[in-house]
Write a protein that holds these residues in place. Structure first.
Motif, PDB file in Angstrom:
ATOM      1  N   SER A 194       1.160  52.123  11.662  1.00 45.67           N
ATOM      2  CA  SER A 194       1.945  50.997  12.181  1.00 45.67           C
ATOM      3  C   SER A 194       1.045  49.927  12.775  1.00 45.67           C
ATOM      4  CB  SER A 194       2.907  51.485  13.282  1.00 45.67           C
ATOM      5  OG  SER A 194       3.728  52.522  12.818  1.00 45.67           O
ATOM      6  N   PHE A 195       1.637  48.766  13.036  1.00 44.03           N
ATOM      7  CA  PHE A 195       0.920  47.687  13.711  1.00 44.03           C
ATOM      8  C   PHE A 195       1.906  46.822  14.478  1.00 44.03           C
ATOM      9  CE2 PHE A 195       2.235  45.880   9.717  1.00 44.03           C
ATOM     10  CZ  PHE A 195       2.275  44.499   9.851  1.00 44.03           C
ATOM     11  N   ALA A 196       1.372  46.133  15.491  1.00 41.53           N
ATOM     12  CA  ALA A 196       2.181  45.219  16.294  1.00 41.53           C
ATOM     13  C   ALA A 196       1.520  43.853  16.272  1.00 41.53           C
ATOM     14  CB  ALA A 196       2.302  45.728  17.730  1.00 41.53           C
ATOM     15  N   PHE A 197       2.352  42.826  16.235  1.00 45.93           N
ATOM     16  CA  PHE A 197       1.831  41.469  16.149  1.00 45.93           C
ATOM     17  C   PHE A 197       2.754  40.496  16.863  1.00 45.93           C
ATOM     18  CE2 PHE A 197       4.356  42.533  12.483  1.00 45.93           C
ATOM     19  CZ  PHE A 197       5.075  41.402  12.148  1.00 45.93           C
ATOM     20  N   VAL A 198       2.194  39.349  17.208  1.00 47.39           N
ATOM     21  CA  VAL A 198       2.980  38.333  17.896  1.00 47.39           C
ATOM     22  C   VAL A 198       3.911  37.666  16.894  1.00 47.39           C
ATOM     23  CG1 VAL A 198       1.255  37.986  19.703  1.00 47.39           C
ATOM     24  CG2 VAL A 198       1.164  36.580  17.658  1.00 47.39           C
ATOM     25  N   ASN A 199       5.008  37.163  17.407  1.00 47.23           N
ATOM     26  CA  ASN A 199       6.046  36.584  16.569  1.00 47.23           C
ATOM     27  C   ASN A 199       5.800  35.094  16.371  1.00 47.23           C
ATOM     28  OD1 ASN A 199       8.484  35.897  15.327  1.00 47.23           O
ATOM     29  ND2 ASN A 199       9.666  37.287  16.617  1.00 47.23           N
ATOM     30  N   ILE A 200       5.918  34.645  15.143  1.00 42.11           N
ATOM     31  CA  ILE A 200       5.716  33.221  14.832  1.00 42.11           C
ATOM     32  C   ILE A 200       6.847  32.359  15.414  1.00 42.11           C
ATOM     33  CG2 ILE A 200       6.887  33.273  12.576  1.00 42.11           C
ATOM     34  CD1 ILE A 200       4.533  31.465  11.569  1.00 42.11           C
ATOM     35  N   LYS A 201       8.035  32.962  15.601  1.00 45.45           N
ATOM     36  CA  LYS A 201       9.184  32.238  16.159  1.00 45.45           C
ATOM     37  C   LYS A 201       9.853  33.099  17.228  1.00 45.45           C
ATOM     38  CE  LYS A 201      11.072  31.466  12.008  1.00 45.45           C
ATOM     39  NZ  LYS A 201      12.019  30.937  11.011  1.00 45.45           N
ATOM     40  N   PRO A 202       9.199  33.229  18.398  1.00 46.74           N
ATOM     41  CA  PRO A 202       9.776  34.098  19.427  1.00 46.74           C
ATOM     42  C   PRO A 202      11.049  33.521  20.037  1.00 46.74           C
ATOM     43  CG  PRO A 202       7.901  32.915  20.309  1.00 46.74           C
ATOM     44  CD  PRO A 202       7.964  32.587  18.841  1.00 46.74           C
ATOM     45  N   LYS A 240       2.837  49.939   8.408  1.00 49.55           N
ATOM     46  CA  LYS A 240       1.881  49.260   7.529  1.00 49.55           C
ATOM     47  C   LYS A 240       2.369  49.249   6.088  1.00 49.55           C
ATOM     48  CE  LYS A 240      -2.247  49.862  10.310  1.00 49.55           C
ATOM     49  NZ  LYS A 240      -3.567  50.508  10.418  1.00 49.55           N
ATOM     50  N   ARG A 241       3.004  50.324   5.673  1.00 46.47           N
ATOM     51  CA  ARG A 241       3.563  50.376   4.321  1.00 46.47           C
ATOM     52  C   ARG A 241       4.812  49.507   4.307  1.00 46.47           C
ATOM     53  NH1 ARG A 241       7.325  53.897   1.345  1.00 46.47           N
ATOM     54  NH2 ARG A 241       7.823  54.988   3.287  1.00 46.47           N
ATOM     55  N   MET A 279      -6.259  41.609   7.800  1.00 50.29           N
ATOM     56  CA  MET A 279      -5.005  40.992   7.392  1.00 50.29           C
ATOM     57  C   MET A 279      -4.063  42.088   6.892  1.00 50.29           C
ATOM     58  SD  MET A 279      -4.805  38.355   4.209  1.00 50.29           S
ATOM     59  CE  MET A 279      -5.832  39.146   3.006  1.00 50.29           C
ATOM     60  N   LEU A 280      -2.818  41.997   7.319  1.00 53.00           N
ATOM     61  CA  LEU A 280      -1.806  42.973   6.942  1.00 53.00           C
ATOM     62  C   LEU A 280      -0.607  42.259   6.323  1.00 53.00           C
ATOM     63  CD1 LEU A 280      -2.062  44.974  10.242  1.00 53.00           C
ATOM     64  CD2 LEU A 280      -2.557  45.924   7.998  1.00 53.00           C
ATOM     65  N   LYS A 281       0.119  42.975   5.505  1.00 46.81           N
ATOM     66  CA  LYS A 281       1.316  42.409   4.881  1.00 46.81           C
ATOM     67  C   LYS A 281       2.541  42.775   5.698  1.00 46.81           C
ATOM     68  CE  LYS A 281       1.665  40.980   1.032  1.00 46.81           C
ATOM     69  NZ  LYS A 281       1.938  39.653   0.554  1.00 46.81           N
ATOM     70  N   PHE A 282       3.411  41.785   5.865  1.00 45.22           N
ATOM     71  CA  PHE A 282       4.707  41.975   6.512  1.00 45.22           C
ATOM     72  C   PHE A 282       5.729  41.412   5.540  1.00 45.22           C
ATOM     73  CE2 PHE A 282       7.883  40.130   9.629  1.00 45.22           C
ATOM     74  CZ  PHE A 282       8.509  41.338   9.882  1.00 45.22           C
ATOM     75  N   GLY A 283       6.275  42.289   4.693  1.00 41.86           N
ATOM     76  CA  GLY A 283       7.135  41.809   3.618  1.00 41.86           C
ATOM     77  C   GLY A 283       6.342  40.875   2.736  1.00 41.86           C
ATOM     78  N   GLN A 284       6.865  39.674   2.539  1.00 41.95           N
ATOM     79  CA  GLN A 284       6.200  38.678   1.703  1.00 41.95           C
ATOM     80  C   GLN A 284       5.156  37.864   2.472  1.00 41.95           C
ATOM     81  OE1 GLN A 284       9.350  38.599   2.822  1.00 41.95           O
ATOM     82  NE2 GLN A 284      10.121  36.516   3.038  1.00 41.95           N
ATOM     83  N   HIS A 285       5.013  38.126   3.768  1.00 46.94           N
ATOM     84  CA  HIS A 285       4.108  37.361   4.626  1.00 46.94           C
ATOM     85  C   HIS A 285       2.785  38.082   4.832  1.00 46.94           C
ATOM     86  CE1 HIS A 285       7.512  34.806   5.604  1.00 46.94           C
ATOM     87  NE2 HIS A 285       8.206  35.901   5.868  1.00 46.94           N
ATOM     88  N   VAL A 286       1.751  37.289   5.070  1.00 51.22           N
ATOM     89  CA  VAL A 286       0.444  37.828   5.427  1.00 51.22           C
ATOM     90  C   VAL A 286       0.260  37.594   6.920  1.00 51.22           C
ATOM     91  CG1 VAL A 286      -2.054  37.563   5.116  1.00 51.22           C
ATOM     92  CG2 VAL A 286      -0.523  37.380   3.143  1.00 51.22           C
ATOM     93  N   ILE A 287      -0.056  38.653   7.639  1.00 49.15           N
ATOM     94  CA  ILE A 287      -0.296  38.555   9.084  1.00 49.15           C
ATOM     95  C   ILE A 287      -1.799  38.576   9.296  1.00 49.15           C
ATOM     96  CG2 ILE A 287       0.101  39.620  11.342  1.00 49.15           C
ATOM     97  CD1 ILE A 287       2.671  38.579   9.920  1.00 49.15           C
ATOM     98  N   GLN A 288      -2.311  37.519   9.874  1.00 46.33           N
ATOM     99  CA  GLN A 288      -3.735  37.437  10.158  1.00 46.33           C
ATOM    100  C   GLN A 288      -4.112  38.482  11.201  1.00 46.33           C
ATOM    101  OE1 GLN A 288      -5.798  35.576   8.336  1.00 46.33           O
ATOM    102  NE2 GLN A 288      -3.960  34.922   7.219  1.00 46.33           N
ATOM    103  N   GLN A 289      -5.264  39.095  11.035  1.00 46.48           N
ATOM    104  CA  GLN A 289      -5.725  40.120  11.966  1.00 46.48           C
ATOM    105  C   GLN A 289      -5.786  39.583  13.396  1.00 46.48           C
ATOM    106  OE1 GLN A 289      -6.181  43.283  10.699  1.00 46.48           O
ATOM    107  NE2 GLN A 289      -6.225  43.904  12.846  1.00 46.48           N
ATOM    108  N   SER A 290      -6.044  38.302  13.549  1.00 47.06           N
ATOM    109  CA  SER A 290      -6.133  37.696  14.878  1.00 47.06           C
ATOM    110  C   SER A 290      -4.791  37.680  15.611  1.00 47.06           C
ATOM    111  CB  SER A 290      -6.681  36.272  14.776  1.00 47.06           C
ATOM    112  OG  SER A 290      -5.835  35.486  13.958  1.00 47.06           O
ATOM    113  N   CYS A 291      -3.686  37.892  14.897  1.00 43.94           N
ATOM    114  CA  CYS A 291      -2.358  37.921  15.506  1.00 43.94           C
ATOM    115  C   CYS A 291      -1.859  39.345  15.740  1.00 43.94           C
ATOM    116  CB  CYS A 291      -1.369  37.160  14.626  1.00 43.94           C
ATOM    117  SG  CYS A 291      -1.753  35.395  14.510  1.00 43.94           S
TER     118      CYS A 291
END
Length: 150
Positions: free
Chosen positions: A21-29, A40-41, A1-13
Motif C-alpha cells: 500500500s501507499f499513502a499520498f496527498v490529495n490533489i483536491k482536498p 499498490k496493485r 512514481m506509483l499508479k493510482f488508477g489512470q493517474h501517475v502519483i509522483q514519489q514526491s507526493c
C-alpha cells in the motif's frame, strides 16, 4: 512514481509506503489533511482486494489516522471508501479518504459527502505539485517521528 488508477502519483507526493500500500496527498482536498491510502496493485473494487492487501491497507490507514489526529489536534476523522461509480468512486482504484475533522467544519457533518463529490467533479481546485510536495514532506517527517512502519 506509483499508479493510482489512470493517474501517475509522483514519489514526491507519497509520504508512506508498505509492501502492498501507499499513502499520498490529495490533489483536491476537501479539508486540510485530506489524504488517500491505496493498494499498490490497481484494484477497482474493495471486494477484489486480496486478504493481505485488505489487512495492509487498513493497518496503514489506522496508523496514518493517528498521525493526522495528532498533527491536526483533533479526536475526529472521517474515513470514506467509495466502491463503484454509483457510490461516487471517480478513480477506479480502491482508496480510503482520510479527513481530519474539526467542530463546525461543515454545518451538517454529513455534508462532507456532497463536498467530496463536488470537489471531484471540478478542475478549478487542483493544487500545484509544489504545494503537494510540501505537504507530503511534513507528513513524511511525522511518519518518521511517530515510528509508523509498513
Amino acid at each position: 512514481m506509483l499508479k493510482f488508477g489512470q493517474h501517475v502519483i509522483q514519489q514526491s507526493c507519497v509520504f508512506w509506503e508498505s509492501k502492498l500500500s501507499f499513502a499520498f496527498v490529495n490533489i483536491k482536498p476537501v479539508l486540510p489533511g485530506h489524504v488517500l491510502v491505496s493498494p499498490k496493485r490497481i484494484v477497482p473494487s474493495f471486494t477484489n482486494l486480496s486478504p493481505e492487501e485488505n489487512v495492509d491497507l487498513f493497518k496503514g490507514a489506522q496508523q496514518l489516522a493517528s498521525l493526522l489526529k495528532t498533527h491536526y489536534k483533533t479526536e475526529s476523522l472521517t474515513l470514506v471508501v467509495q466502491d463503484g461509480v454509483d457510490a461516487g468512486q471517480s478513480v477506479h482504484h480502491v482508496h480510503i479518504h482520510l479527513m481530519p475533522r474539526q467542530a463546525g467544519d461543515f454545518a451538517n457533518n454529513d455534508d462532507i459527502y456532497g463536498e467530496i463529490e463536488r470537489v471531484d467533479s471540478t478542475t478549478s481546485e487542483i493544487r500545484s505539485e509544489m504545494e503537494m510536495e510540501s505537504e507530503a514532506m511534513i507528513y513524511k517527517e511525522l511518519v518518521k517521528e511517530m515510528g509508523i512502519t509498513s
